[in-house]
Design a protein around this motif. Structure first.
Motif, PDB file in Angstrom:
ATOM      1  N   ARG A   1      13.347   4.184  -4.160  1.00 52.46           N
ATOM      2  CA  ARG A   1      14.430   3.779  -3.265  1.00 52.46           C
ATOM      3  C   ARG A   1      15.324   4.967  -2.924  1.00 52.46           C
ATOM      4  NH1 ARG A   1      15.809  -1.201  -3.014  1.00 52.46           N
ATOM      5  NH2 ARG A   1      15.264  -1.551  -5.192  1.00 52.46           N
ATOM      6  N   ARG A   2      15.619   5.782  -3.937  1.00 53.74           N
ATOM      7  CA  ARG A   2      16.499   6.927  -3.697  1.00 53.74           C
ATOM      8  C   ARG A   2      15.819   7.980  -2.832  1.00 53.74           C
ATOM      9  NH1 ARG A   2      21.100   6.203  -6.268  1.00 53.74           N
ATOM     10  NH2 ARG A   2      21.133   4.706  -7.996  1.00 53.74           N
ATOM     11  N   ASN A   3      14.505   8.046  -2.897  1.00 52.87           N
ATOM     12  CA  ASN A   3      13.773   8.987  -2.050  1.00 52.87           C
ATOM     13  C   ASN A   3      13.768   8.559  -0.590  1.00 52.87           C
ATOM     14  OD1 ASN A   3      13.086  10.786  -4.100  1.00 52.87           O
ATOM     15  ND2 ASN A   3      11.164   9.746  -4.574  1.00 52.87           N
ATOM     16  N   ILE A   4      13.658   7.263  -0.336  1.00 55.99           N
ATOM     17  CA  ILE A   4      13.573   6.809   1.051  1.00 55.99           C
ATOM     18  C   ILE A   4      14.946   6.537   1.667  1.00 55.99           C
ATOM     19  CG2 ILE A   4      11.236   5.905   0.809  1.00 55.99           C
ATOM     20  CD1 ILE A   4      12.325   3.149   0.413  1.00 55.99           C
ATOM     21  N   PHE A   5      15.985   6.465   0.833  1.00 54.67           N
ATOM     22  CA  PHE A   5      17.360   6.384   1.324  1.00 54.67           C
ATOM     23  C   PHE A   5      18.154   7.584   0.782  1.00 54.67           C
ATOM     24  CE2 PHE A   5      16.193   1.811   1.492  1.00 54.67           C
ATOM     25  CZ  PHE A   5      16.551   1.521   2.798  1.00 54.67           C
ATOM     26  N   PRO A   6      17.802   8.818   1.183  1.00 48.97           N
ATOM     27  CA  PRO A   6      18.446  10.010   0.612  1.00 48.97           C
ATOM     28  C   PRO A   6      19.911  10.099   1.012  1.00 48.97           C
ATOM     29  CG  PRO A   6      17.118  10.615   2.513  1.00 48.97           C
ATOM     30  CD  PRO A   6      16.824   9.162   2.246  1.00 48.97           C
TER      31      PRO A   6
ATOM     32  N   VAL B   1      11.809  -5.260  -6.689  1.00 46.06           N
ATOM     33  CA  VAL B   1      10.503  -4.712  -7.033  1.00 46.06           C
ATOM     34  C   VAL B   1      10.425  -3.207  -6.788  1.00 46.06           C
ATOM     35  CG1 VAL B   1       8.045  -4.732  -6.424  1.00 46.06           C
ATOM     36  CG2 VAL B   1       9.273  -6.891  -6.672  1.00 46.06           C
ATOM     37  N   LEU B   2      10.967  -2.754  -5.683  1.00 51.33           N
ATOM     38  CA  LEU B   2      10.913  -1.338  -5.322  1.00 51.33           C
ATOM     39  C   LEU B   2      11.530  -0.488  -6.431  1.00 51.33           C
ATOM     40  CD1 LEU B   2      10.207   0.674  -3.034  1.00 51.33           C
ATOM     41  CD2 LEU B   2      12.529   0.318  -2.166  1.00 51.33           C
ATOM     42  N   PRO B   3      10.782   0.456  -7.007  1.00 47.35           N
ATOM     43  CA  PRO B   3      11.320   1.273  -8.107  1.00 47.35           C
ATOM     44  C   PRO B   3      12.532   2.086  -7.674  1.00 47.35           C
ATOM     45  CG  PRO B   3       8.931   1.458  -8.008  1.00 47.35           C
ATOM     46  CD  PRO B   3       9.348   0.735  -6.762  1.00 47.35           C
ATOM     47  N   GLU B   4      13.442   2.294  -8.612  1.00 43.85           N
ATOM     48  CA  GLU B   4      14.705   2.960  -8.297  1.00 43.85           C
ATOM     49  C   GLU B   4      14.485   4.356  -7.730  1.00 43.85           C
ATOM     50  OE1 GLU B   4      18.831   4.413 -10.520  1.00 43.85           O
ATOM     51  OE2 GLU B   4      17.289   3.333 -11.631  1.00 43.85           O
TER      52      GLU B   4
ATOM     53  N   GLY C   1       0.811  -1.212   0.000  1.00 39.44           N
ATOM     54  CA  GLY C   1       0.000   0.000   0.000  1.00 39.44           C
ATOM     55  C   GLY C   1       0.843   1.260   0.000  1.00 39.44           C
ATOM     56  N   GLU C   2       0.219   2.359  -0.363  1.00 39.01           N
ATOM     57  CA  GLU C   2       0.901   3.640  -0.504  1.00 39.01           C
ATOM     58  C   GLU C   2       1.486   4.113   0.825  1.00 39.01           C
ATOM     59  OE1 GLU C   2       2.359   6.612  -2.885  1.00 39.01           O
ATOM     60  OE2 GLU C   2       1.055   4.972  -3.549  1.00 39.01           O
ATOM     61  N   GLY C   3       2.766   4.468   0.793  1.00 38.59           N
ATOM     62  CA  GLY C   3       3.416   5.072   1.948  1.00 38.59           C
ATOM     63  C   GLY C   3       3.966   4.102   2.972  1.00 38.59           C
ATOM     64  N   TYR C   4       3.635   2.812   2.859  1.00 36.58           N
ATOM     65  CA  TYR C   4       4.045   1.861   3.891  1.00 36.58           C
ATOM     66  C   TYR C   4       5.551   1.594   3.885  1.00 36.58           C
ATOM     67  CZ  TYR C   4      -0.835   0.770   4.989  1.00 36.58           C
ATOM     68  OH  TYR C   4      -2.142   0.823   5.391  1.00 36.58           O
ATOM     69  N   VAL C   5       6.153   1.528   2.700  1.00 35.77           N
ATOM     70  CA  VAL C   5       7.587   1.258   2.662  1.00 35.77           C
ATOM     71  C   VAL C   5       8.373   2.439   3.239  1.00 35.77           C
ATOM     72  CG1 VAL C   5       8.048   2.129   0.314  1.00 35.77           C
ATOM     73  CG2 VAL C   5       9.423   0.255   1.244  1.00 35.77           C
ATOM     74  N   ASP C   6       7.845   3.646   3.098  1.00 33.95           N
ATOM     75  CA  ASP C   6       8.492   4.817   3.688  1.00 33.95           C
ATOM     76  C   ASP C   6       8.515   4.695   5.215  1.00 33.95           C
ATOM     77  OD1 ASP C   6       7.037   5.344   1.145  1.00 33.95           O
ATOM     78  OD2 ASP C   6       8.051   7.280   1.234  1.00 33.95           O
ATOM     79  N   LEU C   7       7.393   4.246   5.794  1.00 36.00           N
ATOM     80  CA  LEU C   7       7.336   4.035   7.235  1.00 36.00           C
ATOM     81  C   LEU C   7       8.342   2.977   7.683  1.00 36.00           C
ATOM     82  CD1 LEU C   7       3.474   3.982   7.920  1.00 36.00           C
ATOM     83  CD2 LEU C   7       5.082   5.815   8.472  1.00 36.00           C
ATOM     84  N   ALA C   8       8.445   1.898   6.902  1.00 34.70           N
ATOM     85  CA  ALA C   8       9.349   0.804   7.272  1.00 34.70           C
ATOM     86  C   ALA C   8      10.801   1.272   7.283  1.00 34.70           C
ATOM     87  CB  ALA C   8       9.170  -0.365   6.311  1.00 34.70           C
ATOM     88  N   VAL C   9      11.190   2.075   6.303  1.00 33.25           N
ATOM     89  CA  VAL C   9      12.578   2.551   6.250  1.00 33.25           C
ATOM     90  C   VAL C   9      12.855   3.529   7.389  1.00 33.25           C
ATOM     91  CG1 VAL C   9      14.252   3.865   4.882  1.00 33.25           C
ATOM     92  CG2 VAL C   9      12.855   2.087   3.802  1.00 33.25           C
TER      93      VAL C   9
END
Length: 286
Positions: free
Chosen positions: A256-261, A250-253, A223-231
């Motif tokens: 990934r760069r947004n959540i691991f700045p 699977v996670l788009p590139e 779901g939207e936004g969940y991977v951001d919370l996990a990171v």
């Protein structure tokens, strides 16, 4: 086509990486798997999304899932079943808790007893050896462990302080059975039912290494936004200077760069161009 190849096709079809006509044009000797393809296509056709415009399109896009579940230890104040994150808008069924609970209970498309996602440990061992600190004194956290047998490999490699969790209680049951083959591993590895998006407050700044294999992919699918919370939770639990090894396809590139700045993370190894799934190694800067 061997069993692993069939499984890969099934997963890639489910999340829209390949089209159903392309699959049906292949010779599939296992009629049971062919029937599974038809069932899966029917169940997902109404809600398939086109989220995979990156190089991930050409990898094995198998995913594991995280979501909230009842904690095994009622005394620690963790959330219960009533606080589950909603996965009704999941991008595929591989982002739903129900699918993974069923799988670990023997009702899914993969081996309920043991299944290693993306790569086995022998493939990943050089990355542990060359990029991460010595396992001797490292505290290791393994999110979304599922029924992957890698925990025993990590223990044999030298990690003796491991915490592994999954949101599926059935996955933890399977892991307990796998660890029962080694009394020392059972003593050194703590298994918990946890949600990657809401971890223990006491874990803040605790771990030297976090190793995830497919967990972030499945959380992205949930779901939207969940991977951001996990990171964010990963970062909170990791020591400054600690490492994340993420095996992902699977996670788009760009996501990934947004959540691991780069302001917060040093990209020690960029797995974007790896075949199959990428092996990403990141060090927390601050």
């Amino acid at each position: 086509m061997d069993c692993k190849g069939s499984s890969i096709l099934l997963m890639r079809l489910a999340i829209g990486i390949i089209s159903f006509p392309a699959v049906t044009g292949l010779f599939i000797s296992n009629s049971g798997f062919e029937a599974s393809l038809f069932r899966l296509q029917a169940s997902l056709s109404a809600r398939r999304h086109s989220y995979f415009g990156s190089p991930c399109d050409y990898r094995y896009n198998v995913a594991r899932c995280q979501s909230n579940t009842q904690d095994m230890d009622k005394s620690d104040g963790k959330m219960n079943d009533e606080d589950d994150f909603d996965d009704s808008d999941a991008r595929s069924q591989f982002g739903t808790k129900e699918y993974w609970q069923d799988m670990y209970n023997g009702l899914g498309d993969f081996d309920a007893e043991e299944y290693s996602w993306y790569y086995g440990f022998e493939t990943l061992k050089p990355f542990f050896r060359d990029f991460l600190p010595s396992p001797k004194n490292s505290r290791l956290l393994v999110p979304g462990v599922g029924n992957d047998g890698t925990l025993l490999d990590l223990h044999e490699f030298g990690y003796s302080n491991i915490t592994a969790y999954d949101y599926s209680s059935s996955a933890i049951d399977r892991q307990s059975e796998l660890l029962s083959y080694s009394s020392q591993a059972s003593a050194d590895i703590t298994l918990l039912v946890r949600d990657a998006r809401n971890l223990d407050e006491a874990w803040t700044g605790t771990y030297d290494v976090i190793f995830e294999k497919g967990a972030l992919d499945a959380i992205y699918l949930s779901g939207e936004g969940y991977v951001d919370l996990a990171v964010k939770e990963m970062k909170r639990c990791l020591k400054v200077g600690g490492y994340v090894m993420s095996v992902s396809g699977v996670l788009p590139e760009d996501h990934r760069r947004n959540i691991f700045p780069v302001r917060d993370w040093e990209w020690v190894r960029d797995g974007t161009d790896d075949l199959k799934a990428g092996c990403f190694i990141l060090r927390r800067k601050r």
